[in-house]
Design a protein around this motif. Structure first.
Motif, PDB file in Angstrom:
ATOM      1  N   GLY A 184       0.838  -1.173   0.152  1.00 51.68           N
ATOM      2  CA  GLY A 184       0.187  -0.030   0.014  1.00 51.68           C
ATOM      3  C   GLY A 184       0.809   1.300  -0.019  1.00 51.68           C
ATOM      4  N   PHE A 185       0.427   2.464  -0.543  1.00 53.43           N
ATOM      5  CA  PHE A 185       1.186   3.671  -0.570  1.00 53.43           C
ATOM      6  C   PHE A 185       0.401   4.701  -0.012  1.00 53.43           C
ATOM      7  CE2 PHE A 185       2.834   7.472  -2.526  1.00 53.43           C
ATOM      8  CZ  PHE A 185       4.404   7.006  -2.492  1.00 53.43           C
ATOM      9  N   MET A 186       0.902   5.303   0.922  1.00 51.28           N
ATOM     10  CA  MET A 186       0.245   6.490   1.683  1.00 51.28           C
ATOM     11  C   MET A 186       0.954   7.864   0.872  1.00 51.28           C
ATOM     12  SD  MET A 186      -0.050   8.023   5.464  1.00 51.28           S
ATOM     13  CE  MET A 186      -0.862   6.674   6.139  1.00 51.28           C
ATOM     14  N   ALA A 187       0.200   8.827   0.101  1.00 50.33           N
ATOM     15  CA  ALA A 187       0.662   9.935  -0.492  1.00 50.33           C
ATOM     16  C   ALA A 187       0.081  10.991   0.340  1.00 50.33           C
ATOM     17  CB  ALA A 187       0.451  10.046  -1.838  1.00 50.33           C
ATOM     18  N   GLY A 188       0.980  12.165   0.191  1.00 51.49           N
ATOM     19  CA  GLY A 188       0.235  13.252   0.688  1.00 51.49           C
ATOM     20  C   GLY A 188      -1.205  13.830  -0.261  1.00 51.49           C
ATOM     21  N   ALA A 189      -1.310  15.363   0.009  1.00 49.77           N
ATOM     22  CA  ALA A 189      -2.328  15.470  -1.138  1.00 49.77           C
ATOM     23  C   ALA A 189      -1.929  15.554  -2.356  1.00 49.77           C
ATOM     24  CB  ALA A 189      -2.607  16.972  -0.647  1.00 49.77           C
ATOM     25  N   LYS A 209       6.607  -6.674 -11.195  1.00 50.40           N
ATOM     26  CA  LYS A 209       6.998  -7.978 -10.473  1.00 50.40           C
ATOM     27  C   LYS A 209       5.606  -8.742 -10.278  1.00 50.40           C
ATOM     28  CE  LYS A 209      10.357  -6.038  -7.665  1.00 50.40           C
ATOM     29  NZ  LYS A 209      11.694  -6.859  -8.277  1.00 50.40           N
ATOM     30  N   GLY A 210       4.761  -8.434 -11.115  1.00 44.35           N
ATOM     31  CA  GLY A 210       3.638  -9.225 -11.192  1.00 44.35           C
ATOM     32  C   GLY A 210       2.702  -8.786 -10.018  1.00 44.35           C
ATOM     33  N   VAL A 211       2.722  -7.718  -9.429  1.00 43.80           N
ATOM     34  CA  VAL A 211       1.927  -7.430  -8.224  1.00 43.80           C
ATOM     35  C   VAL A 211       1.199  -6.274  -8.642  1.00 43.80           C
ATOM     36  CG1 VAL A 211       1.543  -6.624  -5.738  1.00 43.80           C
ATOM     37  CG2 VAL A 211       3.264  -8.144  -6.404  1.00 43.80           C
ATOM     38  N   THR A 212      -0.034  -6.536  -9.076  1.00 42.79           N
ATOM     39  CA  THR A 212      -0.998  -5.415  -9.662  1.00 42.79           C
ATOM     40  C   THR A 212      -1.904  -4.548  -8.865  1.00 42.79           C
ATOM     41  OG1 THR A 212      -2.601  -6.809 -10.271  1.00 42.79           O
ATOM     42  CG2 THR A 212      -0.752  -6.349 -11.757  1.00 42.79           C
ATOM     43  N   GLU A 213      -2.161  -5.317  -7.397  1.00 45.50           N
ATOM     44  CA  GLU A 213      -3.048  -4.883  -6.414  1.00 45.50           C
ATOM     45  C   GLU A 213      -2.313  -3.869  -5.565  1.00 45.50           C
ATOM     46  OE1 GLU A 213      -6.696  -5.114  -6.697  1.00 45.50           O
ATOM     47  OE2 GLU A 213      -6.212  -6.027  -8.468  1.00 45.50           O
ATOM     48  N   ILE A 214      -2.562  -2.584  -5.731  1.00 46.97           N
ATOM     49  CA  ILE A 214      -1.715  -1.932  -4.699  1.00 46.97           C
ATOM     50  C   ILE A 214      -2.718  -0.736  -4.382  1.00 46.97           C
ATOM     51  CG2 ILE A 214       0.109  -0.229  -4.549  1.00 46.97           C
ATOM     52  CD1 ILE A 214       1.099  -1.437  -7.312  1.00 46.97           C
ATOM     53  N   VAL A 215      -2.947  -0.873  -2.814  1.00 42.62           N
ATOM     54  CA  VAL A 215      -3.748  -0.048  -2.345  1.00 42.62           C
ATOM     55  C   VAL A 215      -3.531   1.357  -2.132  1.00 42.62           C
ATOM     56  CG1 VAL A 215      -4.858   0.703  -0.004  1.00 42.62           C
ATOM     57  CG2 VAL A 215      -4.583  -2.002  -0.686  1.00 42.62           C
ATOM     58  N   ASP A 216      -4.043   2.214  -2.576  1.00 40.36           N
ATOM     59  CA  ASP A 216      -3.505   3.739  -2.689  1.00 40.36           C
ATOM     60  C   ASP A 216      -4.603   4.527  -1.573  1.00 40.36           C
ATOM     61  OD1 ASP A 216      -2.512   6.071  -3.512  1.00 40.36           O
ATOM     62  OD2 ASP A 216      -3.421   6.259  -5.311  1.00 40.36           O
ATOM     63  N   ILE A 217      -3.818   5.101  -0.431  1.00 47.39           N
ATOM     64  CA  ILE A 217      -4.551   6.050   0.337  1.00 47.39           C
ATOM     65  C   ILE A 217      -3.809   7.323   0.363  1.00 47.39           C
ATOM     66  CG2 ILE A 217      -5.282   4.147   1.892  1.00 47.39           C
ATOM     67  CD1 ILE A 217      -3.127   4.475   3.606  1.00 47.39           C
ATOM     68  N   ALA A 218      -4.485   8.384   0.609  1.00 44.68           N
ATOM     69  CA  ALA A 218      -3.905   9.798   0.557  1.00 44.68           C
ATOM     70  C   ALA A 218      -4.247  10.425   1.651  1.00 44.68           C
ATOM     71  CB  ALA A 218      -4.782  10.254  -0.765  1.00 44.68           C
ATOM     72  N   ALA A 219      -3.202  10.990   2.116  1.00 43.42           N
ATOM     73  CA  ALA A 219      -3.339  11.902   3.350  1.00 43.42           C
ATOM     74  C   ALA A 219      -3.434  13.307   2.706  1.00 43.42           C
ATOM     75  CB  ALA A 219      -2.145  11.843   4.297  1.00 43.42           C
ATOM     76  N   ASP A 220      -4.124  14.213   3.757  1.00 42.72           N
ATOM     77  CA  ASP A 220      -4.687  15.490   3.368  1.00 42.72           C
ATOM     78  C   ASP A 220      -3.311  16.587   3.187  1.00 42.72           C
ATOM     79  OD1 ASP A 220      -4.412  15.949   5.976  1.00 42.72           O
ATOM     80  OD2 ASP A 220      -6.417  16.807   6.113  1.00 42.72           O
ATOM     81  N   ARG A 221      -2.247  16.025   4.103  1.00 42.01           N
ATOM     82  CA  ARG A 221      -0.985  17.108   4.137  1.00 42.01           C
ATOM     83  C   ARG A 221       0.223  16.000   4.746  1.00 42.01           C
ATOM     84  NH1 ARG A 221      -1.934  21.430   9.103  1.00 42.01           N
ATOM     85  NH2 ARG A 221       0.056  21.950   8.285  1.00 42.01           N
ATOM     86  N   TYR A 222       1.326  16.705   4.796  1.00 47.73           N
ATOM     87  CA  TYR A 222       2.408  15.843   5.297  1.00 47.73           C
ATOM     88  C   TYR A 222       2.635  16.563   6.747  1.00 47.73           C
ATOM     89  CZ  TYR A 222       3.471  15.217   0.368  1.00 47.73           C
ATOM     90  OH  TYR A 222       3.511  14.898  -1.086  1.00 47.73           O
ATOM     91  N   SER A 223       2.125  15.478   7.628  1.00 50.30           N
ATOM     92  CA  SER A 223       2.083  15.857   9.018  1.00 50.30           C
ATOM     93  C   SER A 223       1.872  14.316   9.799  1.00 50.30           C
ATOM     94  CB  SER A 223       1.210  16.677   9.587  1.00 50.30           C
ATOM     95  OG  SER A 223      -0.124  16.262   9.370  1.00 50.30           O
ATOM     96  N   ALA A 224       2.541  14.155  10.960  1.00 53.39           N
ATOM     97  CA  ALA A 224       2.148  12.973  11.591  1.00 53.39           C
ATOM     98  C   ALA A 224       0.757  12.856  12.084  1.00 53.39           C
ATOM     99  CB  ALA A 224       3.016  13.060  13.260  1.00 53.39           C
ATOM    100  N   ALA A 225       0.093  13.894  12.310  1.00 58.25           N
ATOM    101  CA  ALA A 225      -1.640  13.737  12.722  1.00 58.25           C
ATOM    102  C   ALA A 225      -2.110  13.133  11.525  1.00 58.25           C
ATOM    103  CB  ALA A 225      -1.916  15.057  13.098  1.00 58.25           C
ATOM    104  N   SER A 226      -1.766  13.806  10.270  1.00 62.98           N
ATOM    105  CA  SER A 226      -2.342  13.246   8.856  1.00 62.98           C
ATOM    106  C   SER A 226      -2.080  11.694   8.665  1.00 62.98           C
ATOM    107  CB  SER A 226      -2.052  14.157   7.905  1.00 62.98           C
ATOM    108  OG  SER A 226      -2.693  13.879   6.683  1.00 62.98           O
ATOM    109  N   GLY A 227      -0.834  11.395   9.065  1.00 61.47           N
ATOM    110  CA  GLY A 227      -0.438  10.195   8.847  1.00 61.47           C
ATOM    111  C   GLY A 227      -1.418   9.257   9.638  1.00 61.47           C
ATOM    112  N   ALA A 228      -1.599   9.594  10.883  1.00 58.51           N
ATOM    113  CA  ALA A 228      -2.473   8.752  11.995  1.00 58.51           C
ATOM    114  C   ALA A 228      -3.835   8.702  11.366  1.00 58.51           C
ATOM    115  CB  ALA A 228      -2.248   9.304  13.368  1.00 58.51           C
TER     116      ALA A 228
END
Length: 331
Positions: A184-189, A209-228
């Protein structure tokens, strides 16, 4: 208050002309060693300092650089700024910090920097809109621009970046070899993270590598609170049996916030239940409490390159520098 000494007073005390005083304080100017010694001694006695504003009018150079910064919640900005200001000051330049956020007009900020006659503008952040920076109102006379730590994508504006393609290839190779298969990948806005290209390459190398199911989640900003907050939302909405086994966060501060939430609120073990990796090698991530596996940007080399362009020692060009994978216990 004591009145500021003038170049004329120094000239009279040293027995030279006013122009000799000006040459004594101008790097590279033609002046004899004896004249320079007399001028500097008189200047020290009179506590004289040259008027840089007046000099800038004569030389068409202010030795000021405007540094546009967004997203002050990201603590990784500080080490870059420390290195940047240190290297600029070593070259006789002063950094003028300009706070850019979603409520501020980028065009007005750039025009304001031009009106202050700064020698260059360094864009350090992710929120700079390319279409805005290409606005015709900037036109001729605007100080040359450079982009630090993200892609430019603007014609004529060079960027100095960490090689995102190499970085994410190394990261994905490492995670794949460790046996992870549900990434999975957590991006900023989304509007801000595109220029970093980290999500793009993360997805691309997993698919190779044959892995096509990749979970994509987005934070609204680059901060610890947003990551949580972001990882909390994912855990609540996901099926425990189908969850990702490794989460890459776009930077370390998001990863630190995610780790705190996973362990504190859900009692999940890292990396046994869910591995977490970051990007930047922020100092706190190396603490025992986190042991964050991450990727370190070559900060000194990147800043050195952009400063050499600002000072004219190097021709402006877009440059990429390789970083290094930092393996710790979180993955």
């Amino acid at each position: 208050m004591r009145k500021r000494a003038t170049a004329k007073q120094v000239a009279e005390a040293a027995g030279v002309s006013k122009w000799t005083v000006i040459r004594a304080f101008t790097p590279g100017a033609s002046i004899t060693e004896e004249s320079k010694r007399r001028v500097l001694e008189a200047a020290e006695h009179l506590n004289y300092a040259p008027n840089l504003l007046a000099r800038s009018l004569a030389t068409n150079s202010t030795h000021q650089v405007a540094v546009f910064v967004d997203d002050f919640a990201n603590p990784q900005k500080l080490p870059f700024l420390e290195t940047l200001t240190e290297q600029l000051q070593a070259e006789g330049f002063v950094a003028m910090l300009v706070n850019i956020n979603s409520h501020f007009d980028h065009i007005n900020a750039l025009l304001n920097a031009s009106q202050r006659q700064v020698d260059a503008v360094i864009l350090f952040g992710t929120a700079f809109r390319d279409e805005t920076l290409n606005d015709r109102r900037l036109g001729r006379g605007t100080a040359p621009m450079f982009v630090l730590a993200r892609d430019s994508q603007i014609d004529g504006v060079p960027a100095v970046v960490c090689d995102a393609e190499q970085a994410l290839k190394e990261m994905v190779d490492y995670l794949y070899d460790k046996g992870y298969r549900r990434p999975g990948f957590m991006a900023g806005a989304r509007a801000l993270s595109t220029a970093l290209k980290r999500r793009h390459f993360f997805t691309e190398f997993w698919r190779q590598k044959g892995v096509t199911e990749i979970v994509d989640i987005a934070a609204d900003r680059y901060s610890a609170a947003s990551g949580a907050d972001t990882v909390r939302r994912y855990i609540r909405e996901s099926d425990p049996g189908q969850r990702i086994d490794v989460l890459m966060c776009e930077n370390d501060i998001l990863a630190i916030g995610a780790m705190d939430e996973l362990r504190g609120s859900y009692d999940l073990r890292i990396p046994e239940d869910l591995a977490v990796v970051g990007f930047d090698n922020y100092e706190l991530g190396g603490a025992f409490a986190y042991g964050l596996t991450t990727y370190e940007q070559p900060k000194d080399e990147m800043v050195g390159a952009i400063v050499s362009m600002v000072t004219g020692r190097r021709e402006p060009e877009t440059l990429t520098f390789p970083g290094r994978l930092v393996v710790r216990k979180s993955a």
